[in-house]
Design a protein around this motif. Structure first.
Motif, PDB file in Angstrom:
ATOM      1  N   SER A 164       0.952  -0.994  -0.050  1.00 10.73           N
ATOM      2  CA  SER A 164       0.020  -0.087  -0.112  1.00 10.73           C
ATOM      3  C   SER A 164       0.853   1.313  -0.135  1.00 10.73           C
ATOM      4  CB  SER A 164      -0.755  -0.018   1.274  1.00 10.73           C
ATOM      5  OG  SER A 164      -1.746  -1.113   1.221  1.00 10.73           O
ATOM      6  N   VAL A 165       1.996   1.173   0.897  1.00  6.69           N
ATOM      7  CA  VAL A 165       2.849   2.477   0.885  1.00  6.69           C
ATOM      8  C   VAL A 165       3.348   2.538  -0.171  1.00  6.69           C
ATOM      9  CG1 VAL A 165       4.963   3.238   1.672  1.00  6.69           C
ATOM     10  CG2 VAL A 165       3.231   2.408   3.417  1.00  6.69           C
ATOM     11  N   ALA A 166       4.139   1.542  -0.792  1.00  7.36           N
ATOM     12  CA  ALA A 166       4.532   1.382  -2.136  1.00  7.36           C
ATOM     13  C   ALA A 166       3.747   2.175  -3.402  1.00  7.36           C
ATOM     14  CB  ALA A 166       5.403   0.485  -2.456  1.00  7.36           C
ATOM     15  N   GLU A 167       2.762   1.720  -3.529  1.00 11.95           N
ATOM     16  CA  GLU A 167       1.558   2.075  -4.333  1.00 11.95           C
ATOM     17  C   GLU A 167       1.245   3.555  -4.386  1.00 11.95           C
ATOM     18  OE1 GLU A 167      -0.836  -2.281  -5.393  1.00 11.95           O
ATOM     19  OE2 GLU A 167      -1.672  -0.652  -3.768  1.00 11.95           O
ATOM     20  N   ALA A 168       1.038   3.899  -2.801  1.00 10.87           N
ATOM     21  CA  ALA A 168       0.706   5.348  -2.714  1.00 10.87           C
ATOM     22  C   ALA A 168       1.828   6.283  -3.136  1.00 10.87           C
ATOM     23  CB  ALA A 168       0.404   5.677  -1.251  1.00 10.87           C
ATOM     24  N   ARG A 169       3.210   5.825  -3.002  1.00 13.83           N
ATOM     25  CA  ARG A 169       4.351   6.708  -3.398  1.00 13.83           C
ATOM     26  C   ARG A 169       4.529   6.639  -4.843  1.00 13.83           C
ATOM     27  NH1 ARG A 169       9.674   5.349  -4.151  1.00 13.83           N
ATOM     28  NH2 ARG A 169      11.244   7.240  -3.861  1.00 13.83           N
ATOM     29  N   ILE A 170       4.281   5.543  -5.620  1.00 14.62           N
ATOM     30  CA  ILE A 170       4.213   5.523  -7.077  1.00 14.62           C
ATOM     31  C   ILE A 170       2.974   6.263  -7.646  1.00 14.62           C
ATOM     32  CG2 ILE A 170       3.742   4.124  -9.155  1.00 14.62           C
ATOM     33  CD1 ILE A 170       5.170   1.710  -7.443  1.00 14.62           C
ATOM     34  N   LYS A 171       1.907   6.290  -6.979  1.00  9.46           N
ATOM     35  CA  LYS A 171       0.933   7.039  -7.501  1.00  9.46           C
ATOM     36  C   LYS A 171       1.429   8.731  -7.207  1.00  9.46           C
ATOM     37  CE  LYS A 171      -4.002   8.065  -7.153  1.00  9.46           C
ATOM     38  NZ  LYS A 171      -5.255   7.675  -6.359  1.00  9.46           N
ATOM     39  N   ARG A 172       2.195   9.023  -6.180  1.00  7.49           N
ATOM     40  CA  ARG A 172       2.293  10.479  -6.065  1.00  7.49           C
ATOM     41  C   ARG A 172       3.367  10.839  -7.144  1.00  7.49           C
ATOM     42  NH1 ARG A 172       6.603  12.433  -3.159  1.00  7.49           N
ATOM     43  NH2 ARG A 172       6.828  10.404  -2.268  1.00  7.49           N
ATOM     44  N   LEU A 173       4.127   9.856  -7.334  1.00  9.11           N
ATOM     45  CA  LEU A 173       5.543  10.261  -8.295  1.00  9.11           C
ATOM     46  C   LEU A 173       4.822  10.219  -9.668  1.00  9.11           C
ATOM     47  CD1 LEU A 173       8.363   7.873  -6.972  1.00  9.11           C
ATOM     48  CD2 LEU A 173       8.056  10.120  -6.830  1.00  9.11           C
ATOM     49  N   GLU A 174       3.888   9.492  -9.971  1.00  8.91           N
ATOM     50  CA  GLU A 174       3.166   9.611 -11.350  1.00  8.91           C
ATOM     51  C   GLU A 174       2.554  10.988 -11.434  1.00  8.91           C
ATOM     52  OE1 GLU A 174       2.120   4.987 -12.134  1.00  8.91           O
ATOM     53  OE2 GLU A 174       0.859   6.116 -11.174  1.00  8.91           O
ATOM     54  N   LEU A 175       2.037  11.387 -10.493  1.00 11.83           N
ATOM     55  CA  LEU A 175       1.103  12.775 -10.344  1.00 11.83           C
ATOM     56  C   LEU A 175       2.341  13.934 -10.525  1.00 11.83           C
ATOM     57  CD1 LEU A 175      -1.586  12.170  -7.588  1.00 11.83           C
ATOM     58  CD2 LEU A 175      -1.685  12.456 -10.182  1.00 11.83           C
ATOM     59  N   GLN A 176       3.430  13.642  -9.871  1.00 13.53           N
ATOM     60  CA  GLN A 176       4.345  14.866  -9.897  1.00 13.53           C
ATOM     61  C   GLN A 176       5.049  14.843 -11.200  1.00 13.53           C
ATOM     62  OE1 GLN A 176       7.344  14.342  -6.789  1.00 13.53           O
ATOM     63  NE2 GLN A 176       8.676  15.873  -7.574  1.00 13.53           N
ATOM     64  N   ALA A 177       5.329  13.487 -11.757  1.00 11.64           N
ATOM     65  CA  ALA A 177       5.797  13.445 -13.261  1.00 11.64           C
ATOM     66  C   ALA A 177       4.918  14.225 -14.257  1.00 11.64           C
ATOM     67  CB  ALA A 177       6.233  12.147 -13.453  1.00 11.64           C
ATOM     68  N   GLY A 178       3.781  13.691 -14.221  1.00 13.71           N
ATOM     69  CA  GLY A 178       2.699  14.417 -15.056  1.00 13.71           C
ATOM     70  C   GLY A 178       2.545  16.003 -14.988  1.00 13.71           C
ATOM     71  N   LYS A 179       2.859  16.773 -13.849  1.00 16.92           N
ATOM     72  CA  LYS A 179       2.895  18.043 -13.828  1.00 16.92           C
ATOM     73  C   LYS A 179       4.186  18.663 -14.253  1.00 16.92           C
ATOM     74  CE  LYS A 179      -0.894  18.004 -10.299  1.00 16.92           C
ATOM     75  NZ  LYS A 179      -0.888  18.245  -8.742  1.00 16.92           N
ATOM     76  N   SER A 180       5.360  17.834 -14.320  1.00 17.30           N
ATOM     77  CA  SER A 180       6.674  18.673 -14.364  1.00 17.30           C
ATOM     78  C   SER A 180       6.750  18.825 -15.898  1.00 17.30           C
ATOM     79  CB  SER A 180       7.643  17.370 -14.040  1.00 17.30           C
ATOM     80  OG  SER A 180       8.946  18.164 -14.204  1.00 17.30           O
ATOM     81  N   ASP A 181       7.314  19.991 -15.911  1.00 14.71           N
ATOM     82  CA  ASP A 181       7.900  20.492 -17.465  1.00 14.71           C
ATOM     83  C   ASP A 181       9.240  20.308 -17.926  1.00 14.71           C
ATOM     84  OD1 ASP A 181       5.153  21.180 -18.066  1.00 14.71           O
ATOM     85  OD2 ASP A 181       5.775  23.466 -16.880  1.00 14.71           O
ATOM     86  N   ASP A 182      10.083  19.805 -16.680  1.00 13.49           N
ATOM     87  CA  ASP A 182      11.505  19.498 -16.718  1.00 13.49           C
ATOM     88  C   ASP A 182      11.794  18.124 -17.321  1.00 13.49           C
ATOM     89  OD1 ASP A 182      14.354  18.948 -16.289  1.00 13.49           O
ATOM     90  OD2 ASP A 182      14.356  20.718 -15.017  1.00 13.49           O
ATOM     91  N   ALA A 183      12.437  18.045 -18.383  1.00 15.47           N
ATOM     92  CA  ALA A 183      12.591  16.827 -18.908  1.00 15.47           C
ATOM     93  C   ALA A 183      13.362  15.766 -17.927  1.00 15.47           C
ATOM     94  CB  ALA A 183      13.440  16.783 -20.272  1.00 15.47           C
ATOM     95  N   GLU A 184      14.725  16.458 -17.256  1.00 14.93           N
ATOM     96  CA  GLU A 184      15.429  15.566 -16.694  1.00 14.93           C
ATOM     97  C   GLU A 184      14.796  15.496 -15.274  1.00 14.93           C
ATOM     98  OE1 GLU A 184      18.925  17.860 -15.571  1.00 14.93           O
ATOM     99  OE2 GLU A 184      19.774  17.823 -17.694  1.00 14.93           O
ATOM    100  N   GLU A 185      13.904  16.092 -14.756  1.00 16.56           N
ATOM    101  CA  GLU A 185      13.059  15.884 -13.675  1.00 16.56           C
ATOM    102  C   GLU A 185      12.059  14.541 -13.653  1.00 16.56           C
ATOM    103  OE1 GLU A 185      10.210  17.860 -10.128  1.00 16.56           O
ATOM    104  OE2 GLU A 185      10.417  18.713 -12.213  1.00 16.56           O
ATOM    105  N   ARG A 186      11.684  14.721 -15.104  1.00 14.60           N
ATOM    106  CA  ARG A 186      10.644  13.586 -15.561  1.00 14.60           C
ATOM    107  C   ARG A 186      11.246  12.210 -15.544  1.00 14.60           C
ATOM    108  NH1 ARG A 186       8.419  17.406 -19.041  1.00 14.60           N
ATOM    109  NH2 ARG A 186       9.541  16.034 -20.880  1.00 14.60           N
ATOM    110  N   GLU A 187      12.493  12.303 -16.230  1.00 12.40           N
ATOM    111  CA  GLU A 187      13.229  10.962 -16.399  1.00 12.40           C
ATOM    112  C   GLU A 187      13.701  10.668 -14.959  1.00 12.40           C
ATOM    113  OE1 GLU A 187      15.361   7.816 -18.053  1.00 12.40           O
ATOM    114  OE2 GLU A 187      13.571   9.171 -18.799  1.00 12.40           O
ATOM    115  N   SER A 188      14.034  11.274 -13.959  1.00 14.13           N
ATOM    116  CA  SER A 188      14.384  11.086 -12.668  1.00 14.13           C
ATOM    117  C   SER A 188      13.315  10.262 -12.143  1.00 14.13           C
ATOM    118  CB  SER A 188      14.861  12.298 -11.849  1.00 14.13           C
ATOM    119  OG  SER A 188      15.132  11.841 -10.500  1.00 14.13           O
ATOM    120  N   LEU A 189      12.044  10.976 -12.167  1.00  6.17           N
ATOM    121  CA  LEU A 189      10.828  10.430 -11.489  1.00  6.17           C
ATOM    122  C   LEU A 189      10.449   9.133 -12.346  1.00  6.17           C
ATOM    123  CD1 LEU A 189       8.618  13.746 -11.395  1.00  6.17           C
ATOM    124  CD2 LEU A 189       9.927  12.446  -9.559  1.00  6.17           C
ATOM    125  N   ARG A 190      10.588   8.994 -13.657  1.00  3.20           N
ATOM    126  CA  ARG A 190      10.326   7.707 -14.385  1.00  3.20           C
ATOM    127  C   ARG A 190      11.063   6.563 -13.588  1.00  3.20           C
ATOM    128  NH1 ARG A 190      12.236   4.307 -17.593  1.00  3.20           N
ATOM    129  NH2 ARG A 190      14.080   5.752 -17.625  1.00  3.20           N
TER     130      ARG A 190
END
Length: 538
Positions: A164-190
C-alpha cells in the motif's frame, strides 16, 4: 361299433380272454398302451435368458483398501454414521491428493510422469449423510488452514502495508511527473517509479486448502494466489452446475482450467478483466452428489467431448437409506481421530514455501513397475472390442495412469512426506482398488446414459432384490405389492408398468396373470432365477 379314437386291438378276436390266451397278458397290455390316447403335453416354459442388469449396485468397497491410519479412520467414521465405507473412500483419496498435488510427481518410467491430482465423485441419494461423511474426512484440512492463516496473519498484514505504501508513493510520483515541465526531472521521476514497481513485493494471500464452489474465473485466480494449487471438495455438485449453467451456451462450458489442473499443465489466461499465468497447475476435486444431478449435468455435449467426466473416479454405494438403526451410535476413538489428523497435517505443505519449488519426483520401485506394466497391459487388452473396459473406454484409457497416482498417495501415507520410491505394496493396493472401481464406473456410466424408464427400472429391481433377500421368496412378486411399497415414486400405475416392462425386455422379469377365487386376477411378475446365481453385473 369300434371308436375311431381307439383302433381294434387284434382282428378276429372279440374277447379279451381269447386275446390273452393267444398272445399273453403282457402283449395285450403293450397293445393297450400303444392304442391309448396321449394327453397333449403342457408347453415348457421358455428358458430364462441372461438378464441385462443395470440396477444392481456394484460391490461395496471396504475401508481397508486405503492404507494405514487413513483406512482405519475412514472405516470407523463410516461405521459411526451407518453408511457403507464406499461413501468415504473417494473423499479420502481426494484429501490425500490435496496434500500431494503439485508437490509430488510419480515417475512411472523414464519420460513418463503422472501428477498427484485426483478427481472423485461419490453418487448417493438425498439423506445419505454426505455432508457428515465429507466433514469428518476433511476436518484436518480445515485445521491446517486455520493454523496457517494465524501463523501468516502478521506477515500478510506487513506485506499488504508495504504494498500500500509503495503504491501510494508510486501514485504520488506519477502525479508529480505528469505536472513537471523539466525533462530531466521527469526522467528521474520515471526511474523512481520503475524502481518502486520493480521492488514491490508480491502480494501474499491467506492459505486456502479447498473450496466448496467456484466459478472458472475465481478458480483461475485461486491458482495464482495459492501457488498453482486449488481444490474443490463439496457434498453437492455446485461447481458442475455452475459450469453447466453459466458457461453452457453455444461455446459450451469453459473447462480448460479444470482439465489443465488434472493433467498438471500450464494455465495461461489473458482476458480484458483478468490475466493468469500458472506453471504446473494442479486441481483436485472430491464431489458427493445425487445421481440425478450428475445425469442432468452430463447432458452437455461439451462435458462429454472434453473428457471431463471420464477423469472422475466414481464411487456408487449400495442403497442403504431406510435400513439404519436410529438408536445405534458408535463414536470414533479420539486417539484414532488424532492420528488421522496428524497424518494429513504432516503431508500438507508448509504455507511459507514458494510457488516455484520443483516437485519431488518419486519413482516406482522395480517390483512396483513390473506390477504396473502388467496392469497397464490388462487395461490395454480390456479396451479392445468386447473387452472389460470397452463400454467405458475413455475412463479405461486413463486407468493405468490413475493407478500410478493412487500408488503415490498410498506411499505417502505409509512412508511419510519423504518417500524414496513407490513400493510394491502401495502399487498392489492401488491396482486392487482400480479393479474394484471398474463396476462402479459402469454403474455411473449407466446412470449418465439412462432415461427415466431406465432409472425407474433400476430402482424397482433394487427393491425387488432387497425384498427377496428379506423374505427368502425368489420365484415371483405381485405388482400390487411393488406399487404399494414404491407408491411415493410411482404415483401413477402407468409409470410403474413402464419400468416393469423395461425389466421384462432386459430379461429380469416375466409377466403373468394369476386368477383369484371371487376376486379380480392379479398381475404377477416372475423373477429370473439367474439374478441370484450368476454375477452378471461385473
Amino acid at each position: 361299433m369300434v371308436s375311431e379314437t381307439f383302433p381294434p386291438l387284434a382282428e378276429n378276436l372279440t374277447d379279451f380272454n381269447d386275446l390273452a390266451a393267444a398272445e399273453g397278458l403282457e402283449a395285450v397290455r403293450e397293445l393297450i398302451d400303444q392304442a391309448a390316447p396321449t394327453a397333449p403335453a403342457a408347453p415348457a416354459a421358455p428358458a430364462w435368458p441372461m438378464p441385462t442388469i443395470g440396477g444392481t449396485a456394484p460391490p461395496d468397497l471396504q475401508a481397508d483398501v486405503l492404507p494405514g491410519v487413513v483406512g482405519e479412520y475412514v472405516g470407523k467414521h463410516c461405521d459411526s454414521l451407518q453408511v457403507p465405507a464406499t461413501m468415504g473412500v473417494g473423499m479420502a483419496l481426494s484429501v490425500l491428493a490435496v496434500c500431494a498435488q503439485r508437490r509430488y510427481t510419480v515417475e512411472v518410467h523414464e519420460g513418463y510422469f503422472e501428477p498427484a491430482s485426483l478427481w472423485t465423485a461419490t453418487l448417493a441419494v438425498s439423506g445419505s449423510r454426505k455432508t457428515a461423511v465429507k466433514n469428518g474426512i476433511t476436518f484436518p484440512l480445515d485445521g491446517w488452514e486455520h493454523v496457517s492463516r494465524e501463523r501468516m496473519r502478521r506477515e500478510i498484514a506487513a506485506n499488504n502495508a508495504t504494498i500500500s505504501v509503495a503504491e501510494a508513493r508510486i501514485k504520488r510520483l506519477e502525479l508529480q511527473a505528469g505536472k513537471s515541465d523539466d525533462a530531466e526531472e521527469r526522467e528521474s521521476l520515471r526511474k523512481l517509479i520503475a524502481d518502486g514497481k520493480a521492488n514491490m513485493p508480491d502480494r501474499m494471500f491467506p492459505p486456502c486448502a479447498y473450496l466448496n464452489d467456484a466459478t472458472v474465473e475465481r478458480l483461475q485466480m485461486v491458482l495464482v494466489e495459492q501457488g498453482g494449487r486449488a481444490a474443490v471438495l463439496a457434498d453437492e455438485a455446485a461447481i458442475l452446475n455452475t459450469l453447466a449453467s453459466n458457461y453452457g451456451g453455444a461455446g459450451g462450458p469453459a473447462l480448460d482450467v479444470l482439465l489443465s489442473g488434472h493433467s498438471g499443465s500450464d494455465v495461461r489466461v489473458e482476458r480484458a478483466s483478468r490475466s493468469a499465468y500458472v506453471k504446473r497447475s494442479a486441481v483436485t476435486m472430491g464431489l458427493m452428489l445425487q445421481p440425478d444431478l450428475l445425469n442432468e449435468v452430463a447432458g452437455s455435449n461439451k462435458f462429454k467431448a472434453s473428457g471431463l467426466l471420464a477423469r472422475l473416479l466414481y464411487f456408487v454405494p449400495r442403497p442403504f437409506v431406510g435400513g439404519r438403526d436410529v438408536r445405534r451410535f458408535s463414536k470414533v476413538p479420539p486417539e484414532l481421530r488424532d492420528r488421522y489428523a496428524r497424518c494429513i497435517d504432516e503431508l500438507m505443505p508448509n504455507p511459507m514455501d514458494g510457488a516455484h519449488l520443483p516437485p519431488r519426483v518419486v519413482p516406482l520401485s522395480a517390483p512396483a513397475l513390473e506390477l504396473w506394466f502388467s496392469f497397464a497391459q490388462e487395461c490395454e487388452s480390456g479396451l479392445a472390442e468386447g473387452g472389460a473396459l470397452a463400454a467405458i473406454s475413455d475412463l479405461g484409457a486413463k486407468l493405468a495412469g490413475t493407478a500410478a497416482r493412487i500408488a503415490l498417495l498410498f506411499e505417502l501415507v505409509v512412508s511419510g512426506p519423504e518417500p524414496h520410491a513407490v513400493g510394491e505394496d502401495s502399487m498392489a493396493r492401488a491396482i486392487a482398488l482400480c479393479h474394484q472401481l471398474v463396476p462402479h464406473a459402469r454403474a455411473a456410466y449407466r446412470l449418465l446414459a439412462a432415461d427415466e424408464s431406465d432409472r425407474d427400472a433400476d430402482h424397482v429391481l433394487q427393491w425387488i432384490m432387497r425384498e427377496c433377500e428379506r423374505t427368502g421368496m425368489r420365484e415371483s412378486i405381485k405388482q400390487a405389492d411393488i406399487h404399494f411399497a414404491l407408491r411415493a415414486r410411482f404415483t401413477k400405475r402407468e409409470r410403474l408398468v413402464a419400468a416393469l416392462q423395461r425389466l421384462q425386455s432386459n430379461g429380469c422379469l416375466r409377466h403373468t396373470v394369476v386368477k383369484n377365487q371371487g376376486a379380480r386376477a392379479s398381475d404377477v411378475w416372475l423373477i429370473n432365477p439367474r439374478l441370484f446365481h450368476e454375477n452378471t453385473f461385473l
